[in-house]
Design a protein around this motif. Structure first.
Motif, PDB file in Angstrom:
ATOM      1  N   GLY A  93       0.813  -1.215   0.000  1.00 46.82           N
ATOM      2  CA  GLY A  93       0.000   0.000   0.000  1.00 46.82           C
ATOM      3  C   GLY A  93       0.838   1.252   0.000  1.00 46.82           C
ATOM      4  N   ALA A  94       0.148   2.407   0.038  1.00 45.26           N
ATOM      5  CA  ALA A  94       0.783   3.731   0.109  1.00 45.26           C
ATOM      6  C   ALA A  94       1.792   3.892  -1.023  1.00 45.26           C
ATOM      7  CB  ALA A  94       1.393   3.956   1.488  1.00 45.26           C
ATOM      8  N   SER A  95       3.009   4.368  -0.710  1.00 39.88           N
ATOM      9  CA  SER A  95       3.974   4.652  -1.779  1.00 39.88           C
ATOM     10  C   SER A  95       4.526   3.391  -2.428  1.00 39.88           C
ATOM     11  CB  SER A  95       5.127   5.500  -1.235  1.00 39.88           C
ATOM     12  OG  SER A  95       5.856   4.815  -0.245  1.00 39.88           O
ATOM     13  N   ALA A  96       4.345   2.231  -1.791  1.00 35.07           N
ATOM     14  CA  ALA A  96       4.867   0.980  -2.339  1.00 35.07           C
ATOM     15  C   ALA A  96       4.191   0.581  -3.647  1.00 35.07           C
ATOM     16  CB  ALA A  96       4.720  -0.144  -1.322  1.00 35.07           C
ATOM     17  N   VAL A  97       3.009   1.129  -3.929  1.00 32.42           N
ATOM     18  CA  VAL A  97       2.294   0.753  -5.154  1.00 32.42           C
ATOM     19  C   VAL A  97       2.355   1.849  -6.223  1.00 32.42           C
ATOM     20  CG1 VAL A  97       0.740  -0.817  -3.954  1.00 32.42           C
ATOM     21  CG2 VAL A  97       0.089   1.580  -4.222  1.00 32.42           C
ATOM     22  N   LEU A  98       3.104   2.914  -5.964  1.00 32.00           N
ATOM     23  CA  LEU A  98       3.132   4.055  -6.883  1.00 32.00           C
ATOM     24  C   LEU A  98       4.461   4.144  -7.627  1.00 32.00           C
ATOM     25  CD1 LEU A  98       1.436   6.800  -4.682  1.00 32.00           C
ATOM     26  CD2 LEU A  98       0.376   5.258  -6.344  1.00 32.00           C
ATOM     27  N   ASP A  99       4.371   4.367  -8.929  1.00 36.37           N
ATOM     28  CA  ASP A  99       5.574   4.431  -9.760  1.00 36.37           C
ATOM     29  C   ASP A  99       6.465   5.598  -9.383  1.00 36.37           C
ATOM     30  OD1 ASP A  99       7.069   3.554 -12.255  1.00 36.37           O
ATOM     31  OD2 ASP A  99       6.656   5.657 -12.750  1.00 36.37           O
ATOM     32  N   ARG A 100       5.899   6.712  -8.963  1.00 33.35           N
ATOM     33  CA  ARG A 100       6.708   7.889  -8.657  1.00 33.35           C
ATOM     34  C   ARG A 100       7.639   7.654  -7.484  1.00 33.35           C
ATOM     35  NH1 ARG A 100       3.222  12.693  -5.925  1.00 33.35           N
ATOM     36  NH2 ARG A 100       5.320  13.543  -5.876  1.00 33.35           N
ATOM     37  N   TYR A 101       7.357   6.635  -6.690  1.00 37.50           N
ATOM     38  CA  TYR A 101       8.241   6.271  -5.580  1.00 37.50           C
ATOM     39  C   TYR A 101       8.978   4.964  -5.841  1.00 37.50           C
ATOM     40  CZ  TYR A 101       5.866   9.987  -3.089  1.00 37.50           C
ATOM     41  OH  TYR A 101       5.364  11.215  -2.713  1.00 37.50           O
ATOM     42  N   ALA A 133      28.547  11.645  -6.664  1.00 35.11           N
ATOM     43  CA  ALA A 133      27.559  11.252  -5.653  1.00 35.11           C
ATOM     44  C   ALA A 133      26.368  10.559  -6.297  1.00 35.11           C
ATOM     45  CB  ALA A 133      27.085  12.477  -4.870  1.00 35.11           C
ATOM     46  N   VAL A 134      25.823   9.592  -5.574  1.00 37.47           N
ATOM     47  CA  VAL A 134      24.534   8.976  -5.905  1.00 37.47           C
ATOM     48  C   VAL A 134      23.507   9.619  -4.988  1.00 37.47           C
ATOM     49  CG1 VAL A 134      23.187   6.854  -5.957  1.00 37.47           C
ATOM     50  CG2 VAL A 134      25.625   6.806  -6.561  1.00 37.47           C
ATOM     51  N   VAL A 135      22.452  10.200  -5.571  1.00 37.91           N
ATOM     52  CA  VAL A 135      21.448  10.938  -4.810  1.00 37.91           C
ATOM     53  C   VAL A 135      20.104  10.229  -4.943  1.00 37.91           C
ATOM     54  CG1 VAL A 135      20.283  13.152  -4.489  1.00 37.91           C
ATOM     55  CG2 VAL A 135      22.682  13.094  -5.253  1.00 37.91           C
ATOM     56  N   LEU A 136      19.537   9.819  -3.820  1.00 34.91           N
ATOM     57  CA  LEU A 136      18.240   9.144  -3.830  1.00 34.91           C
ATOM     58  C   LEU A 136      17.110  10.145  -3.615  1.00 34.91           C
ATOM     59  CD1 LEU A 136      20.242   6.741  -3.258  1.00 34.91           C
ATOM     60  CD2 LEU A 136      18.331   5.666  -2.061  1.00 34.91           C
ATOM     61  N   TRP A 137      15.970   9.853  -4.228  1.00 41.05           N
ATOM     62  CA  TRP A 137      14.773  10.666  -4.034  1.00 41.05           C
ATOM     63  C   TRP A 137      14.223  10.419  -2.628  1.00 41.05           C
ATOM     64  CZ3 TRP A 137      15.795  13.154  -8.141  1.00 41.05           C
ATOM     65  CH2 TRP A 137      14.908  14.110  -8.665  1.00 41.05           C
ATOM     66  N   PRO A 138      13.473  11.367  -2.054  1.00 36.82           N
ATOM     67  CA  PRO A 138      12.960  11.222  -0.687  1.00 36.82           C
ATOM     68  C   PRO A 138      11.767  10.281  -0.619  1.00 36.82           C
ATOM     69  CG  PRO A 138      12.143  13.252  -1.643  1.00 36.82           C
ATOM     70  CD  PRO A 138      13.129  12.682  -2.638  1.00 36.82           C
ATOM     71  N   ASN A 139      11.374   9.953   0.629  1.00 33.67           N
ATOM     72  CA  ASN A 139      10.175   9.145   0.839  1.00 33.67           C
ATOM     73  C   ASN A 139       8.918  10.009   0.689  1.00 33.67           C
ATOM     74  OD1 ASN A 139       9.760  10.580   3.234  1.00 33.67           O
ATOM     75  ND2 ASN A 139      10.611   8.984   4.540  1.00 33.67           N
ATOM     76  N   ALA A 140       7.761   9.417   1.041  1.00 31.23           N
ATOM     77  CA  ALA A 140       6.476  10.079   0.760  1.00 31.23           C
ATOM     78  C   ALA A 140       5.920  10.876   1.933  1.00 31.23           C
ATOM     79  CB  ALA A 140       5.453   9.038   0.333  1.00 31.23           C
ATOM     80  N   LYS A 174      15.292   7.305  -8.249  1.00 31.47           N
ATOM     81  CA  LYS A 174      14.092   7.292  -7.410  1.00 31.47           C
ATOM     82  C   LYS A 174      14.149   6.240  -6.324  1.00 31.47           C
ATOM     83  CE  LYS A 174      10.891   6.934 -10.599  1.00 31.47           C
ATOM     84  NZ  LYS A 174       9.553   6.837 -11.238  1.00 31.47           N
ATOM     85  N   ASN A 175      14.553   5.049  -6.698  1.00 30.94           N
ATOM     86  CA  ASN A 175      14.473   3.936  -5.758  1.00 30.94           C
ATOM     87  C   ASN A 175      15.527   2.908  -6.105  1.00 30.94           C
ATOM     88  OD1 ASN A 175      13.098   2.334  -3.654  1.00 30.94           O
ATOM     89  ND2 ASN A 175      12.579   0.991  -5.350  1.00 30.94           N
ATOM     90  N   LEU A 176      16.128   2.321  -5.088  1.00 27.86           N
ATOM     91  CA  LEU A 176      17.103   1.259  -5.292  1.00 27.86           C
ATOM     92  C   LEU A 176      16.695   0.042  -4.471  1.00 27.86           C
ATOM     93  CD1 LEU A 176      20.478   3.220  -5.072  1.00 27.86           C
ATOM     94  CD2 LEU A 176      19.408   2.293  -7.132  1.00 27.86           C
ATOM     95  N   PRO A 177      16.684  -1.140  -5.065  1.00 32.35           N
ATOM     96  CA  PRO A 177      16.415  -2.334  -4.276  1.00 32.35           C
ATOM     97  C   PRO A 177      17.557  -2.568  -3.293  1.00 32.35           C
ATOM     98  CG  PRO A 177      17.129  -2.939  -6.477  1.00 32.35           C
ATOM     99  CD  PRO A 177      16.941  -1.452  -6.482  1.00 32.35           C
ATOM    100  N   PRO A 178      17.292  -3.294  -2.205  1.00 37.65           N
ATOM    101  CA  PRO A 178      18.349  -3.546  -1.220  1.00 37.65           C
ATOM    102  C   PRO A 178      19.597  -4.161  -1.829  1.00 37.65           C
ATOM    103  CG  PRO A 178      16.220  -4.222  -0.355  1.00 37.65           C
ATOM    104  CD  PRO A 178      15.997  -3.860  -1.792  1.00 37.65           C
ATOM    105  N   GLU A 179      19.433  -4.974  -2.880  1.00 39.51           N
ATOM    106  CA  GLU A 179      20.563  -5.643  -3.519  1.00 39.51           C
ATOM    107  C   GLU A 179      21.525  -4.660  -4.179  1.00 39.51           C
ATOM    108  OE1 GLU A 179      17.421  -8.447  -2.754  1.00 39.51           O
ATOM    109  OE2 GLU A 179      17.394  -6.531  -3.807  1.00 39.51           O
ATOM    110  N   VAL A 180      21.058  -3.440  -4.409  1.00 43.92           N
ATOM    111  CA  VAL A 180      21.932  -2.391  -4.958  1.00 43.92           C
ATOM    112  C   VAL A 180      22.332  -1.412  -3.865  1.00 43.92           C
ATOM    113  CG1 VAL A 180      22.110  -0.520  -6.655  1.00 43.92           C
ATOM    114  CG2 VAL A 180      20.884  -2.619  -7.230  1.00 43.92           C
ATOM    115  N   TYR A 181      21.370  -1.041  -3.011  1.00 48.86           N
ATOM    116  CA  TYR A 181      21.644  -0.030  -1.979  1.00 48.86           C
ATOM    117  C   TYR A 181      22.676  -0.502  -0.958  1.00 48.86           C
ATOM    118  CZ  TYR A 181      20.744   3.515   1.603  1.00 48.86           C
ATOM    119  OH  TYR A 181      20.878   4.528   2.521  1.00 48.86           O
ATOM    120  N   MET A 182      22.573  -1.744  -0.504  1.00 51.51           N
ATOM    121  CA  MET A 182      23.505  -2.247   0.504  1.00 51.51           C
ATOM    122  C   MET A 182      24.944  -2.268  -0.002  1.00 51.51           C
ATOM    123  SD  MET A 182      21.422  -2.633   2.985  1.00 51.51           S
ATOM    124  CE  MET A 182      19.716  -3.047   3.356  1.00 51.51           C
TER     125      MET A 182
END
Length: 384
Positions: A39-47, A244-251, A278-286
């Protein structure tokens, strides 16, 4: 024997990385059945559409909850919570879970909590008992008072939950499930560069060299200041002179302010060696956390995973105030000069030894075993 149905609600990219190890453990447990709700931002493409990542990882999403009101203001965050509370009971009525497991402290977590509580469904809560500098702490402690079983991530949090009046036999210091992911992911090899630069926009650069990682979110109690705050952070990174790698903020409320600040910086500094995603899976972020010279911003990952990995980190502002932390973290205010000085301090310090403040990488199986065997008392009586 009938399997105990465990409903886990994932509302954001941070939720997913915080609970993925538990989802795996529940799936693998012979006495448990996983019911996954996004739910929430987990189902939205913008996040970043985290729901797609979960499905690619092999999880079956049994329900999707569209509850996020546009605007990212304090009012829309409150309304989103209300929409979640309206829709969540229908999902619970359909799935009929035996236990609802909720994660951390976000507004969708509060909606999940209230729905389960009013429907007399036992509530399990991970990562409770911690302190921080914004409304998340209030939500976190409120959820603690609704929960029937508690899975704090560190000793400090365990003791605080007990001091809040919860029965000690319901409070289990299992560690943070995010450490399970760190231990698993860093033990494997992957092409992080291709995964990172195949997403987002901006410069590409050699990840085997020096680079910074920026993850900064809005602070709900400082609504309206996010644009200036992220601008100071990005200018400080520019002053330091590293890619730098810059991530987008949360919702959270103020997200658009931070996003606007990133967009304006990108337009004003088109030649900055920064990559925006916008978003990185844990397999990339870690792995990025393991490789970066310094993590900058106000994400709890600097404090949790950062201690476990040994990532030098600059924590900016009030969002993580008083949260238990290791030697890898240094605090800074919101000015460009303070942030740049703190980054240089961390660059000089170098990589830190691993510090298991938030667990040893085995939280998921511990939680699954406890969920399978716990007896839940919905009529708990607390004596103060």
């Amino acid at each position: 024997m009938t399997k105990r149905k465990i409903c886990i609600v994932v509302g954001s990219r941070a939720n997913y990385s915080s609970i993925k190890a538990v989802m795996r453990a529940v799936n693998a447990h012979p006495d448990l059945e996983l019911q996954l709700v996004a739910g929430a931002s987990a189902v939205l493409d913008r996040y970043g559409a985290v729901v797609d990542i979960m499905e690619r990882d092999g999880f079956t999403v049994m329900a999707k909850l569209y509850m996020l009101v546009e605007g990212e203001t304090p009012a829309t965050m409150a309304k989103s919570t209300g929409l979640g509370l309206i829709e969540m009971p229908t999902i619970f009525e359909t799935l009929k879970p035996d236990v609802v497991l909720t994660v951390g402290d976000r507004f969708e977590t509060m909606a999940t909590t209230l729905a389960a509580a009013y429907m007399n469904i036992p509530l399990a809560h991970t990562m409770g008992g911690e302190v921080s500098g914004n409304i998340d702490e209030n939500i976190r402690h409120a959820i603690t008072k609704f929960a029937t079983i508690h899975f704090p991530a560190c000793e400090d949090a365990q003791q605080r939950i007990i001091k809040l009046g919860e029965r000690p036999d319901t409070v289990h210091n299992v560690g943070c499930p995010r450490m399970d992911l760190v231990a698993d992911i860093l033990g494997k090899t992957s092409n992080v560069s291709a995964s990172l630069f195949g997403e987002g926009v901006g410069a590409s650069f050699d990840l085997t060299g020096d680079f910074l990682l920026v993850s900064q979110h809005p602070v709900t109690g400082e609504y309206g200041r996010g644009e200036a705050q992220i601008e100071a952070t990005l200018l400080a990174c520019l002053d330091v002179g590293m890619p730098a790698v810059v991530l987008w903020p949360n919702a959270d409320a103020g997200s658009e302010d931070v996003s606007r600040g990133i967009r304006k910086f990108r337009e004003r500094h088109p030649n900055a060696p920064f990559h925006y995603v916008k978003n990185l899976p844990p397999e990339v972020y870690m792995p990025l956390m393991d490789m970066t010279r310094c993590l900058i911003g106000n994400s709890s990952s600097a404090i949790r995973e950062g201690a476990f990995i040994g990532t030098p980190a600059v924590n900016i502002g009030s969002r993580q105030t008083a949260r238990q932390r290791g030697a890898n973290v240094i605090d800074a205010g919101y000015t460009r000069e303070e942030i740049a000085a703190a980054i240089r301090n961390r660059l000089e310090a170098g990589k830190f030894e691993s510090d298991p403040i938030y667990g040893d990488g085995h939280a998921g199986p511990r939680i699954a075993d406890l969920l399978a065997t716990a007896e839940f008392d919905l009529n708990k009586v607390i004596t103060y």
